[in-house]
Write an enzyme that holds these catalytic residues in place. Structure first.
Site, PDB file in Angstrom:
ATOM      1  CB  CYS A 142       1.292 -11.738 -28.540  1.00  0.00           C
ATOM      2  SG  CYS A 142       1.252 -13.536 -28.371  1.00  0.00           S
ATOM      3  CB  CYS A 145       3.089 -14.638 -24.251  1.00  0.00           C
ATOM      4  SG  CYS A 145       3.738 -14.984 -25.890  1.00  0.00           S
ATOM      5  CG  ASP A 547     -10.051  10.727   9.819  1.00  0.00           C
ATOM      6  OD1 ASP A 547     -11.030  10.723  10.577  1.00  0.00           O
ATOM      7  OD2 ASP A 547      -8.913  10.377  10.174  1.00  0.00           O
ATOM      8  CG  ASP A 737      -4.424   8.789   9.293  1.00  0.00           C
ATOM      9  OD1 ASP A 737      -5.568   8.853   9.771  1.00  0.00           O
ATOM     10  OD2 ASP A 737      -3.393   8.797   9.986  1.00  0.00           O
ATOM     11  CG  ASP A 741     -10.119   6.972   8.057  1.00  0.00           C
ATOM     12  OD1 ASP A 741     -11.247   7.218   8.523  1.00  0.00           O
ATOM     13  OD2 ASP A 741      -9.093   7.571   8.397  1.00  0.00           O
TER      14      ASP A 741
END
Length: 840
Positions: A142, A145, A547, A737, A741
């Site tokens: 649960c 826990c 970009d 990428d 960025d």
């Protein structure tokens, strides 16, 4: 701080009882002392198992002694109390796990995880002493826990972060290995009654198989019982019109009762457990009306059978449970299928590899490989680690990693990704990255993060479902009161129909089934959602900022022209000097120049100025390579007569003046133009944000037909543009990428990083393009919008069904068995509608 008392009273010893004899551990839920504080032998306060006779283990919890069944439970409970986590016993929803093995043996086995050979495959290490790993936790029953484990482990000295994903039972831990070791963390978890071990995909699959097996058994029991009970019910309904012997009717009722017992106490047991957990947490879930309907109908039918009077609803009970379990099973299957693409990634790496050495070929475990090893990969075999081709030429299938259907050619010097498959010819791989440093491991970590976050739509649906359940219960109570005053004999049947027909199963399934289906579909085509909100936000964007370098273009510069500007050297000499100055650099410009040179002389006193260029001495003469101002500063010459160009330019010179001009170009991705066109057709505004020079950015924008393009932008400039659009009320998606960025990716409403880009950009992004196909960005927008439409359709259907069905049921026009069919059909419609998204 509370303390514990432990003492074993041997049978017949006659010794006095300890405080444990006056503990009341009978009821782990309430923890209340019985009369006269007598020790209850019914159950251990910690694990709920029977307490053996003549044993008196106890721990004082909340000022009262609690009985324990064994030294293990006593040690675990004492560890919890000593850690100041007594609240765990107040909030837990099920008994804790009982220690199954002697503590020294368990601790000895956990210490094995500190060995470097074992950690190599399961632990991620950086340059510092900090390490991280993914763990599977067993014994989680649960939310309490999860709370206990997170509080307990995060309090350990040296643990930087520990979080548990309740839905997958997976945990992510990061620690300082100088202060604490992995085995210490695993021991600390074991000390509070749970079992933790590094993530094992085989064991994860076993958990899924077990869940599926239990669901199928419960569904089979309910299905078989439903068929038999329905045949008996039809016979009894027919007897109401044509007449039936009282003894035969009584016999059929008893047979129906016996057939319904396993449905109620086995197949439907999960509904009762979930409803009880929800009520203990003061939360009304869909299981509450389900449990009330099943329990109420069964108890009423049982009483009618025992008293031989009144109506029975065994057919309604069985049908209700069967159809509801069917919809739950379909939802579980959709969830598992959505995760198959992710789990398949974990299983890609092989167990062994053919390592090449001076002694020949040797078959070794992948965990024994180290960076620099040379590995032979035969056709049809899986590449065991990240690295580069040192010998051979072949094609590689990366479809499971990137979603690309066609194999990609690989030759000497090309990069290989662990988990991809060699297709045609043997390759020799030079290992560079292993274990948690591989691209495969990075993808899995991003998936873990996405699964740990709940989308806003799912949270909203849960809240709506909770209020809806409260409304259903109030309506059912009002209907029961009204019918009791008007026609008491029909009050129970009508109220039962209202409870069944308004069960909000479809409402609760409307959002998660759609999300899991579309996430799995996009992962298969190479677009990975790494944040829970990514898909729902992507469906609402109005602007896409992209970009240039590495996103619209390949990010791989090619040397297209060499112009010699001095009579002191020819083309080959200029390329050799440039290669010498750029040797060892990982910059894209350096790689392009190195690829054009056949040799490179020795260089000394090499130094560089970031963003300007490199300087070094070759054969006693000083040279520079870089931008025009930096190179001409060495000689003091003029550059006014040089022609402008829309390509990237690099200059070479010495103290006597300029020697050469190198022109480099980056190629636009083949699918970039089609992607931009698709985004426009979707009604999105597309804009380029680039740090490159204006002439290069304008050329790319013109080639792709993009009207708005900004050049020479710093990361702060890009971020400011995003903020300006957001301030105007627009939803912004950013695609990039590079490391520069990362800030703007983090600031956009939804961010998408190219999979081959910088790791920092991927960590900042909400979605990652695993393939080299930019077109999946447009596919993602379309899929997100389809998902949003399906969610709206599901919610509209669920609400419309309930609005239409409640008045009919309240008016007594829908029998309980009809309500069971209608409710289950509503849930099945929602699940099947969501499964349409699996096609992407």
């Amino acid at each position: 701080m509370a303390t514990g008392v432990a003492k074993v009273t041997r049978p017949g010893s006659g010794s006095e009882a300890t405080a444990g004899d006056s503990a009341a551990g009978a009821d782990w839920h309430s923890g209340r002392l019985g009369k006269d504080s007598a020790v209850s032998r019914a159950a251990c306060f910690h694990c709920g198992l029977p307490i053996p006779k003549h044993t008196t283990y106890s721990v004082t919890i909340d000022g009262q002694p609690r009985a324990m069944c064994c030294p293990g439970c006593q040690a675990v409970a004492q560890a919890i109390i000593d850690s100041g986590l007594t609240s765990f016993y107040r909030h837990r929803e099920a008994p804790s796990r009982r220690p199954q093995e002697p503590l020294p043996e368990v601790l000895h086995r956990l210490e094995l995880y500190d060995q470097p050979a074992l950690q190599q495959a399961v632990v991620d290490s950086d340059d510092s002493a900090f390490k991280s790993a993914s763990l599977i936790l067993e014994g989680i029953t649960c939310a309490a826990c999860v709370w206990l484990n997170e509080r307990h482990v995060n309090a350990l000295p040296g643990v930087e972060e520990f979080s548990v994903n309740y839905s997958t039972r997976r945990a992510r831990v990061r620690w300082d290995d100088r202060r604490i070791h992995l085995s210490d963390i695993l021991k600390a978890i074991a000390a509070i009654g749970y079992v933790a071990h590094p993530f094992d995909p085989g064991r994860q699959q076993a958990i899924h198989d077990k869940e599926k097996s239990i669901a199928l058994r419960r569904l089979a029991v309910a299905g078989l019982a439903t068929m038999q009970v329905m045949m008996l019910a039809i016979a009894m309904y027919a007897g109401d019109y044509s007449g039936m012997d009282a003894d035969l009717r009584r016999f059929m009722r008893w047979i129906s009762l016996l057939l319904t017992l396993p449905v109620v106490f086995y197949s439907a047991a999960g509904f009762f457990v979930a409803a009880w957990r929800g009520l203990r947490r003061r939360r009304l879930g869909m299981e509450v009306p389900v449990s009330l309907a099943i329990a109420g109908a069964f108890v009423a039918s049982l009483w009618a059978t025992l008293s031989d009077g009144g109506a029975v609803y065994f057919d309604s009970v069985c049908m209700f449970a069967f159809f509801l379990l069917t919809s739950r099973y379909l939802e579980m299957a959709a969830r598992h299928r959505a995760g198959e693409a992710a789990e398949a990634l974990v299983k890609l790496l092989p167990a062994t590899a053919a390592r090449l050495s001076e002694h020949g070929e040797q078959l070794v475990a992948v965990s024994e490989l180290v960076p620099g090893d040379r590995v032979l990969v035969r056709p049809g075999e899986t590449i065991p680690a990240d690295g580069r081709v040192s010998e051979g030429q072949s094609s590689v299938d990366e479809s499971l990693l990137t979603g690309e259907s066609l194999p990609r050619a690989r030759a000497c010097g090309d990069r290989l990704v662990g988990g991809s498959i060699n297709i045609e010819s043997p390759l020799v791989l030079t290992v560079e990255h292993l274990g948690e440093e591989t691209q495969l491991a990075a993808i899995v970590r991003l998936l873990d993060r996405a699964q740990a976050e709940r989308p806003r739509m799912a949270c909203l649906a849960d809240r709506v479902a909770g209020w809806f359940v409260a409304g259903v219960l109030l309506v059912a109570a009002a209907v029961a009161l009204g019918w009791w005053l008007y026609a008491p004999g029909q009050a129970f049947a009508v109220t039962l129909s209202v409870l069944v027909v308004t069960c909000p199963c479809a409402l609760s399934l409307a959002t998660p089934t759609a999300l899991t289906a579309v996430s799995g579909a996009l992962t298969r085509v190479g677009l990975l959602a790494t944040r829970g909100h990514a898909l729902e936000t992507l469906a609402q964007v109005s602007h896409v900022l992209i970009d240039k370098t590495g996103t619209l273009t390949r990010g791989q510069l090619r040397l297209t022209q060499v112009e010699v500007l001095s009579r002191r050297a020819d083309r080959e000499r200029c390329l050799a000097l440039a290669a010498a100055l750029e040797h060892g650099s990982e910059h894209p410009i350096a790689k392009a120049l190195l690829s054009g040179a056949s040799e490179a002389p020795a260089v000394t006193a090499l130094s560089g100025l970031p963003g300007q260029g490199m300087q070094g001495e070759i054969a006693g003469r000083r040279y520079r390579i870089g931008n025009l101002a930096y190179v001409t500063a060495l000689s003091g010459g003029s550059s006014s007569a040089l022609a402008d160009s829309d390509a990237t330019q690099v200059f070479l010179g010495d103290q006597a003046g300029l020697m050469a001009r190198f022109e480099l170009r980056d190629t636009v991705r083949p699918d970039a133009a089609a992607t931009i066109q698709r985004l426009r057709e979707l009604g999105l505004s597309v804009e380029i944000l680039s740090g490159d020079v204006p002439r290069v950015v304008d050329r790319v924008a013109t080639e792709l037909g993009i009207d708005k393009a900004s050049a020479g932008m710093s990361p702060d400039d890009k971020w400011a543009r995003v903020r300006a659009l957001q301030a105007a009320g627009h939803r912004v998606a950013m695609v990039g990428d590079g490391v520069n960025d990362a800030p703007v990716l983090a600031g956009a409403d939804v961010s998408i990083a190219m999979g081959r880009g910088a790791q920092l950009a991927q960590a900042s992004a909400d979605m990652v393009v695993l393939s080299e196909q930019l077109s999946v960005v447009a596919s993602g927008v379309q899929a997100a919008r389809r998902m949003r439409r399906v969610v709206k359709q599901n919610l509209a259907w669920a609400l419309s069904y309930n609005v239409a069905a409640v008045p009919l049921a309240a008016a007594g026009l829908i029998a309980p068995w009809m309500a069971a069919i209608g409710m289950s059909a509503s849930s099945l419609v929602v699940v099947c509608n969501a499964l349409r998204l699996r096609g992407g």
